[in-house]
Design a protein around this motif. Structure first.
Motif, PDB file in Angstrom:
ATOM      1  N   GLN A   3       0.766  -1.299  -0.040  1.00 25.72           N
ATOM      2  CA  GLN A   3      -0.023   0.209   0.333  1.00 25.72           C
ATOM      3  C   GLN A   3       0.848   1.224  -0.048  1.00 25.72           C
ATOM      4  O   GLN A   3       1.719   1.387   0.840  1.00 25.72           O
ATOM      5  CB  GLN A   3      -0.940  -0.061   1.165  1.00 25.72           C
ATOM      6  N   VAL A   4       0.550   2.177  -0.988  1.00 24.57           N
ATOM      7  CA  VAL A   4       1.042   3.597  -0.793  1.00 24.57           C
ATOM      8  C   VAL A   4       0.157   4.443  -0.795  1.00 24.57           C
ATOM      9  O   VAL A   4      -0.953   4.801  -1.668  1.00 24.57           O
ATOM     10  CB  VAL A   4       1.974   3.838  -2.156  1.00 24.57           C
ATOM     11  N   GLY A   5      -0.014   5.291   0.469  1.00 25.04           N
ATOM     12  CA  GLY A   5      -1.194   5.967   0.856  1.00 25.04           C
ATOM     13  C   GLY A   5      -0.851   7.524   0.321  1.00 25.04           C
ATOM     14  O   GLY A   5       0.500   7.914   0.571  1.00 25.04           O
ATOM     15  N   ILE A   6      -1.629   8.272  -0.147  1.00 24.33           N
ATOM     16  CA  ILE A   6      -1.527   9.750  -0.655  1.00 24.33           C
ATOM     17  C   ILE A   6      -1.695  10.534   0.717  1.00 24.33           C
ATOM     18  O   ILE A   6      -0.536  11.297   1.091  1.00 24.33           O
ATOM     19  CB  ILE A   6      -2.279  10.426  -1.687  1.00 24.33           C
ATOM     20  N   THR A   7      -2.532  10.201   1.527  1.00 26.58           N
ATOM     21  CA  THR A   7      -2.458  10.956   2.772  1.00 26.58           C
ATOM     22  C   THR A   7      -2.307   9.899   3.974  1.00 26.58           C
ATOM     23  O   THR A   7      -2.237   8.650   3.626  1.00 26.58           O
ATOM     24  CB  THR A   7      -4.043  11.792   3.338  1.00 26.58           C
ATOM     25  N   GLY A   8      -2.412  10.278   5.046  1.00 28.84           N
ATOM     26  CA  GLY A   8      -1.901   9.568   6.260  1.00 28.84           C
ATOM     27  C   GLY A   8      -3.211   8.632   6.766  1.00 28.84           C
ATOM     28  O   GLY A   8      -3.947   8.117   5.913  1.00 28.84           O
ATOM     29  N   LEU A   9      -2.974   8.016   8.084  1.00 24.92           N
ATOM     30  CA  LEU A   9      -4.178   7.467   8.516  1.00 24.92           C
ATOM     31  C   LEU A   9      -5.422   7.778   8.588  1.00 24.92           C
ATOM     32  O   LEU A   9      -6.165   7.177   8.482  1.00 24.92           O
ATOM     33  CB  LEU A   9      -3.622   6.499   9.732  1.00 24.92           C
ATOM     34  N   THR A  10      -5.568   9.176   8.797  1.00 24.15           N
ATOM     35  CA  THR A  10      -6.683   9.957   8.698  1.00 24.15           C
ATOM     36  C   THR A  10      -7.144  10.599   7.491  1.00 24.15           C
ATOM     37  O   THR A  10      -6.233  11.479   7.140  1.00 24.15           O
ATOM     38  CB  THR A  10      -6.601  10.969  10.048  1.00 24.15           C
ATOM     39  N   PRO A  11      -8.247  10.489   7.149  1.00 28.62           N
ATOM     40  CA  PRO A  11      -8.521  11.085   5.772  1.00 28.62           C
ATOM     41  C   PRO A  11      -8.453  12.427   5.658  1.00 28.62           C
ATOM     42  O   PRO A  11      -8.314  12.842   4.507  1.00 28.62           O
ATOM     43  CB  PRO A  11      -9.869  10.189   5.353  1.00 28.62           C
ATOM     44  N   GLU A  12      -8.762  13.033   6.602  1.00 33.03           N
ATOM     45  CA  GLU A  12      -8.733  14.722   6.395  1.00 33.03           C
ATOM     46  C   GLU A  12      -7.310  15.252   6.296  1.00 33.03           C
ATOM     47  O   GLU A  12      -7.044  16.357   6.011  1.00 33.03           O
ATOM     48  CB  GLU A  12      -9.355  15.339   7.687  1.00 33.03           C
ATOM     49  N   ASP A  13      -6.316  14.401   6.700  1.00 33.26           N
ATOM     50  CA  ASP A  13      -4.829  14.941   6.552  1.00 33.26           C
ATOM     51  C   ASP A  13      -4.570  15.340   5.181  1.00 33.26           C
ATOM     52  O   ASP A  13      -4.907  14.697   4.277  1.00 33.26           O
ATOM     53  CB  ASP A  13      -3.843  13.802   6.874  1.00 33.26           C
ATOM     54  N   GLU A  14      -4.272  16.580   4.910  1.00 36.32           N
ATOM     55  CA  GLU A  14      -3.819  16.999   3.721  1.00 36.32           C
ATOM     56  C   GLU A  14      -2.678  16.805   3.295  1.00 36.32           C
ATOM     57  O   GLU A  14      -1.759  16.915   4.045  1.00 36.32           O
ATOM     58  CB  GLU A  14      -4.135  18.738   3.496  1.00 36.32           C
ATOM     59  N   PRO A  15      -2.606  16.278   2.074  1.00 41.07           N
ATOM     60  CA  PRO A  15      -1.056  15.858   1.370  1.00 41.07           C
ATOM     61  C   PRO A  15      -0.286  17.196   1.237  1.00 41.07           C
ATOM     62  O   PRO A  15      -1.050  18.031   0.830  1.00 41.07           O
ATOM     63  CB  PRO A  15      -1.271  15.034   0.495  1.00 41.07           C
ATOM     64  N   SER A  16       0.817  17.268   1.521  1.00 39.94           N
ATOM     65  CA  SER A  16       1.672  18.268   1.305  1.00 39.94           C
ATOM     66  C   SER A  16       2.147  18.137  -0.208  1.00 39.94           C
ATOM     67  O   SER A  16       2.200  17.248  -0.752  1.00 39.94           O
ATOM     68  CB  SER A  16       3.011  18.352   2.228  1.00 39.94           C
ATOM     69  N   PRO A  17       2.613  19.305  -0.841  1.00 38.34           N
ATOM     70  CA  PRO A  17       3.042  19.275  -2.138  1.00 38.34           C
ATOM     71  C   PRO A  17       4.156  18.262  -2.369  1.00 38.34           C
ATOM     72  O   PRO A  17       4.267  17.517  -3.288  1.00 38.34           O
ATOM     73  CB  PRO A  17       3.556  20.601  -2.353  1.00 38.34           C
ATOM     74  N   GLN A  18       4.934  18.073  -1.384  1.00 42.27           N
ATOM     75  CA  GLN A  18       5.895  17.030  -1.353  1.00 42.27           C
ATOM     76  C   GLN A  18       5.502  15.847  -1.485  1.00 42.27           C
ATOM     77  O   GLN A  18       5.889  14.782  -2.255  1.00 42.27           O
ATOM     78  CB  GLN A  18       7.145  17.218  -0.206  1.00 42.27           C
ATOM     79  N   ASP A  19       4.494  15.546  -0.650  1.00 48.84           N
ATOM     80  CA  ASP A  19       3.890  13.997  -0.640  1.00 48.84           C
ATOM     81  C   ASP A  19       3.138  13.866  -2.137  1.00 48.84           C
ATOM     82  O   ASP A  19       3.599  12.608  -2.677  1.00 48.84           O
ATOM     83  CB  ASP A  19       2.349  14.068   0.254  1.00 48.84           C
ATOM     84  N   LEU A  20       2.615  14.884  -2.683  1.00 50.20           N
ATOM     85  CA  LEU A  20       1.712  14.565  -3.971  1.00 50.20           C
ATOM     86  C   LEU A  20       3.256  14.371  -4.762  1.00 50.20           C
ATOM     87  O   LEU A  20       2.877  13.394  -5.733  1.00 50.20           O
ATOM     88  CB  LEU A  20       1.336  15.893  -4.440  1.00 50.20           C
ATOM     89  N   ALA A  21       4.227  15.191  -4.825  1.00 46.59           N
ATOM     90  CA  ALA A  21       5.171  14.873  -5.606  1.00 46.59           C
ATOM     91  C   ALA A  21       5.776  13.381  -5.913  1.00 46.59           C
ATOM     92  O   ALA A  21       6.011  12.891  -6.612  1.00 46.59           O
ATOM     93  CB  ALA A  21       6.234  15.729  -5.686  1.00 46.59           C
ATOM     94  N   GLU A  22       5.888  13.091  -4.520  1.00 45.40           N
ATOM     95  CA  GLU A  22       6.587  11.550  -4.135  1.00 45.40           C
ATOM     96  C   GLU A  22       5.456  10.370  -4.706  1.00 45.40           C
ATOM     97  O   GLU A  22       5.945   9.589  -5.355  1.00 45.40           O
ATOM     98  CB  GLU A  22       6.720  11.385  -2.826  1.00 45.40           C
ATOM     99  N   VAL A  23       4.089  10.637  -4.613  1.00 46.37           N
ATOM    100  CA  VAL A  23       3.365   9.663  -5.040  1.00 46.37           C
ATOM    101  C   VAL A  23       3.207   9.797  -6.465  1.00 46.37           C
ATOM    102  O   VAL A  23       3.313   8.557  -7.090  1.00 46.37           O
ATOM    103  CB  VAL A  23       2.026   9.965  -4.162  1.00 46.37           C
ATOM    104  N   THR A  24       3.224  10.801  -7.055  1.00 48.77           N
ATOM    105  CA  THR A  24       3.273  11.031  -8.507  1.00 48.77           C
ATOM    106  C   THR A  24       4.407  10.316  -9.180  1.00 48.77           C
ATOM    107  O   THR A  24       4.179   9.442 -10.117  1.00 48.77           O
ATOM    108  CB  THR A  24       3.218  12.287  -8.781  1.00 48.77           C
ATOM    109  N   ALA A  25       5.613  10.537  -8.605  1.00 49.91           N
ATOM    110  CA  ALA A  25       6.624   9.815  -9.078  1.00 49.91           C
ATOM    111  C   ALA A  25       6.732   8.220  -9.011  1.00 49.91           C
ATOM    112  O   ALA A  25       7.229   7.763 -10.024  1.00 49.91           O
ATOM    113  CB  ALA A  25       8.075  10.402  -8.323  1.00 49.91           C
ATOM    114  N   PHE A  26       6.059   8.012  -7.702  1.00 51.63           N
ATOM    115  CA  PHE A  26       5.931   6.408  -7.467  1.00 51.63           C
ATOM    116  C   PHE A  26       5.021   5.659  -8.529  1.00 51.63           C
ATOM    117  O   PHE A  26       5.258   4.685  -9.051  1.00 51.63           O
ATOM    118  CB  PHE A  26       5.411   6.254  -6.090  1.00 51.63           C
TER     119      PHE A  26
END
Ligand SMILES: [Zn+2]
Length: 255
Positions: free
Chosen positions: A165-188
């Motif tokens: 599993q690779v989650g975009i946000t954390g364990l709680t759905p309201e957590d907003e992903p940071s631009p860095q999170d989004l960039a990492e997931v996009t690259a993945f």
């Protein structure tokens, strides 16, 4: 205590809900999943006008093995909160263990019907084991083992059925992903040729759609079974899990 269709992580309880906990013969809850419930259980237990002793509480958190998302996601995961994953029920075998535990406790609270509780737990266990077999078989041979999801609800499911599993946000759905999170997931997603990004019932698809839009992946709905609504893909846990299985077989390209 969570109304149907409400997102359960951030449940808030009114004074009446809290009083209801105080009157209950048995409170079944999952420590660490809904902070408001944890707090109410603690405060009711401390309030001597109620009788919520340890006898009347069943914390089902033991059904998880306390794995945290760092271990699950390895270095490529987008998050490092290190919080415990509460979503054990997405592994049907763990849910069967909890069902047995709840039936046992109900039998203590209501000894006249102890046998019925245990019988029904037995029936449920066979149904859950059958579902587990279907999922093992259906997810045994998938072209894409990486499961990219909006929130990290599917760690136990992934662990049981050999997905990562690779989650975009954390364990709680309201957590907003940071631009860095989004960039990492996009690259993945690009690197691993992931073609489906999953979002969830009860949570906005925006984050999944952002990643899908940037990578050309499709989106699909995976239900973390945090609440049933009219739009759910079935009327109970087993029906929705079978629908999840179909969605996963398509999205992960399983044979
Ligand atoms: Zn969740």
């Amino acid at each position: 205590m969570t109304p149907p269709g409400a997102e359960p992580h951030d449940l808030e309880l009114g004074p009446r809900d809290v009083a209801m906990l105080g009157d209950a013969d048995l409170v079944v809850y999952l420590d660490g999943f809904q902070p408001a419930v944890d707090e109410a259980v603690e405060s009711e237990a401390a309030d001597s006008s109620y009788d919520v002793g340890p006898q009347a509480r069943l914390n089902v958190a033991d059904a998880g093995d306390g794995h945290d998302e760092d271990e699950d996601h390895g270095e490529e995961g987008a998050h490092d909160e290190g919080t415990t994953d509460p979503h054990f029920w997405l592994d049907p075998t763990r849910l069967a263990d909890v069902s047995d535990g709840v039936a046992g406790r109900l039998g203590k609270v209501d000894p006249d019907h102890a046998k019925e509780y245990l019988d029904r737990a037995d029936t449920l266990r066979s149904e859950l084991m059958e579902l587990d077999g279907e999922m093992q078989a259906g997810l045994a041979d998938c072209a894409a083992p990486e499961l990219v999801t909006a929130h990290n609800a599917f760690g136990y499911l992934a662990e049981r059925y050999g997905l990562t599993q690779v989650g975009i946000t954390g364990l709680t759905p309201e957590d907003e992903p940071s631009p860095q999170d989004l960039a990492e997931v996009t690259a993945f997603v690009k690197e691993h040729d992931v073609r489906t990004i999953y979002y969830e019932t009860l949570v906005s698809p925006a984050v999944a759609e952002t990643v899908a839009g940037e990578t050309g992946a499709a989106t699909a709905v995976l239900d973390p079974l945090e609440g049933l609504t009219e739009e759910s893909a079935g009327g109970d846990y087993i029906a929705v899990m079978r629908s999840n299985l179909q969605t996963l077989q398509e999205g992960q390209r399983c044979r």
